[in-house]
Design a protein around this motif. Structure first.
Motif, PDB file in Angstrom:
ATOM      1  N   THR A  81      19.276  -1.575  10.134  1.00 14.08           N
ATOM      2  CA  THR A  81      18.514  -2.867   9.903  1.00 14.08           C
ATOM      3  C   THR A  81      17.342  -2.688  11.288  1.00 14.08           C
ATOM      4  N   SER A  82      17.296  -1.896  12.056  1.00 13.52           N
ATOM      5  CA  SER A  82      16.332  -1.720  12.983  1.00 13.52           C
ATOM      6  C   SER A  82      15.180  -1.291  12.320  1.00 13.52           C
ATOM      7  N   LEU A  83      15.118  -0.994  11.184  1.00 14.70           N
ATOM      8  CA  LEU A  83      13.937  -0.501  10.706  1.00 14.70           C
ATOM      9  C   LEU A  83      13.234  -1.555   9.483  1.00 14.70           C
ATOM     10  N   ARG A  84      12.127  -1.970   9.869  1.00 11.89           N
ATOM     11  CA  ARG A  84      11.555  -2.737   8.678  1.00 11.89           C
ATOM     12  C   ARG A  84      10.825  -2.176   7.642  1.00 11.89           C
ATOM     13  N   ILE A  85      11.174  -2.431   6.531  1.00 14.22           N
ATOM     14  CA  ILE A  85      10.884  -1.798   5.220  1.00 14.22           C
ATOM     15  C   ILE A  85       9.927  -2.559   4.307  1.00 14.22           C
ATOM     16  N   TYR A  86       8.790  -2.114   3.960  1.00 16.15           N
ATOM     17  CA  TYR A  86       7.915  -2.889   3.265  1.00 16.15           C
ATOM     18  C   TYR A  86       7.201  -2.072   2.302  1.00 16.15           C
ATOM     19  N   ARG A  87       6.669  -2.798   1.191  1.00 14.63           N
ATOM     20  CA  ARG A  87       5.714  -2.110   0.276  1.00 14.63           C
ATOM     21  C   ARG A  87       4.448  -1.895   0.976  1.00 14.63           C
TER      22      ARG A  87
END
Lengths: 173, 79
Positions: free
Chosen positions: B38-44
């Motif tokens: 969850t420490s990684l922000r994932i976005y398109r």
């Protein structure tokens, strides 16, 4: 200590250097790394987010929570670290980047998908990107009045907000 | 760029903690399942591009427009 900040909109300003907000990653798409918040009595809930190093770079920001009840941002552990936030007592201030649309609408919109998160204690900020589908990039606030003064005042459409938290970080114009 | 071929249902690891699974392929679209800390922000990519272009647009406020907007706000709107 006071530092001189050159601005395109307001000329040279004397700013207390403890009012400078560091943005190690800058605003997305921009290189500038240091900003100040500028307020004036007449600006209501809107503030200028002015680059310290580039006179021509200034955004208009506002408090999104004042317009969107329940608006919230969940930060990742990496972002806590970047913002030098204490996870136990993480006080943050959110700023939404504001736009005015020069089309037929003159709408004022705020970007809820790319809020600027400020740590008011350490004066560090980061713009983050939210990918939750909940918030829009052009959330409409209201329609700007027409250029003619004294016309188009619409009662009941005015935002009433309490921007004291942001004001506390500002330098006065 | 590393290029790998995967079939539906197959996975791909990036390090120990990030797993990407091909869920479905149909009509020229690939559905991916992502397991990541969850420490990684994932976005398109296009969301990031949209924020970037919205920022560029937002950096073009004219003082006269700003004045026009705030002149129509109530004075001392806070308490």
């Amino acid at each position: 200590m006071n530092v001189k900040v050159m601005t395109s909109h307001f000329g040279a300003l004397e700013i207390d250097d403890d009012r400078i907000i560091e943005m190690p990653d800058g605003m997305i798409g921009f290189m500038e790394r240091r900003f100040i918040l500028l307020s004036s009595d007449n600006n209501g809930c809107f503030f200028w987010f002015q680059s310290v190093d580039n006179p021509a770079l200034a955004f208009v920001v506002t408090d999104p929570t004042a317009f969107v009840p329940g608006y919230e941002v969940t930060l990742t552990p990496d972002e806590y670290e970047k913002l030098k936030l204490d996870p136990e007592s993480a006080e943050i201030i959110l700023l939404a980047v504001t736009n005015i649309h020069h089309d037929s609408t003159s709408n004022i919109t705020i970007n809820l998908q790319g809020p600027v998160v400020v740590n008011p204690i350490k004066m560090v900020a980061k713009q983050i990107v939210l990918e939750n589908g909940k918030y829009g990039i052009r959330h409409p606030l209201f329609t700007a009045p027409a250029p003619e003064p004294s016309l188009m005042k619409k009662e009941g459409e005015r935002p009433v907000v309490s921007p004291q938290k942001i004001t506390a970080l500002c330098s006065n114009l | 760029m590393l290029v790998l071929t995967r079939k539906v249902g197959e996975e791909l690891y990036i390090g120990d903690r990030i797993c990407i699974k091909v869920m479905e392929i149909s009509g020229g679209k690939v559905r991916l399942g992502i397991d990541a800390p969850t420490s990684l922000r994932i976005y398109r990519e296009e969301v990031l591009a949209k924020v970037k272009s919205e920022n560029r647009f937002a950096a073009e406020w004219e003082l006269t427009d700003f004045q026009r907007v705030v002149d129509h706000l109530p004075k001392n709107s806070g308490e």
